[in-house]
Design a protein around this motif. Structure first.
Motif: not given
Length: 95
Positions: A76, A72, A54
């Motif tokens: 994710n 991102e 993360d």
């Protein structure tokens, strides 16, 4: 997800050693100390791996040249797939 594992263990035929064992008392804990230790270690492992991805996933996956939104999304997705893989590895080790 754990239903199939529990069903597999519940439908296993009893062995002679199991039938010779003393019964477990009502006051005995359902989750033993060894189980708590294994749960704690597995939780620490998963949290550590997922937090590393993360906070540093863009660098680890070499996405510095991608746009922020795309990097991102990829990070994710990778974190989610890693989580699913961790859960699958737990289930496969039980069965």
């Amino acid at each position: 997800m754990d239903t199939l594992g529990a069903l597999a263990l519940a439908t296993e035929p009893p062995t002679d050693n199991l039938m010779k064992r003393n019964p477990v008392g009502r006051r005995e804990p359902l989750v033993t100390n060894i189980m708590w230790r294994n749960l704690f270690v597995q939780a620490l492992y998963q949290v550590a791996i997922l937090l590393i991805f993360d906070f540093d996933g863009v660098r680890i996956l070499r996405l510095q040249n991608e746009s922020r939104s795309n990097a991102e999304k990829v990070t994710n997705t990778f974190i989610f797939n890693t989580f699913v893989f961790c859960q699958w590895s737990i289930c496969s080790s039980i069965i």
